[in-house]
Design an enzyme around this catalytic site. Sequence first.
Site: not given
Ligand code: RB5
Length: 149
Positions: A12, A69, A71, A102, A137
């Site tokens: 993203d 993204c 996180t 695994h 596995h």
């Molecule tokens: C975008 O602000 C953020 O929510 C997205 O990049 C991600 O971290 C979502 O899991």
Amino acid sequence: MSTDRRIVLSSDHAAIALRQAIATHIAAQGWEVVDLGPTTPESTHYPKHGEAAARAVAAGDCALGIVLCGTGQGIMMAANKVRGIRCGVCSDAFSARMIRQHNDANMLSLGARVVGEGLALEIVDAFLNARFEGGRHATRVDMIAAMEA
Ligand code: RB5
């Protein structure tokens, strides 16, 4: 080139720069990179980018996928909704190696707001250089596949 060395990348808006750094890094290793973008920084929705990359892997067009993204969590959740996808989010190289050895992961997810570029490239290398060990596995991975059937 065979699909064995073809890898799809997608992110993203939160991870464009890191995605592009990874693309450059792995292309230099001989991977054929299918980069689904985006390339412009407007806010976008990680589920559609996770799904697009996951469908390329599930269809066999690409051997592996890397999604990113902020996180790594949301796009990983979206990718894992596609049948046949085993995607793990990793912030360390050990986990990235283990999800292939695994769990036979076919996709890696990274958080661009969690890991810096240097660590991210180490994680990518660990993921790409590891191989599934099979054996006990495989039994467990087959159990995951059975849940999708
Ligand atoms: C975008 O602000 C953020 O929510 C997205 O990049 C991600 O971290 C979502 O899991």
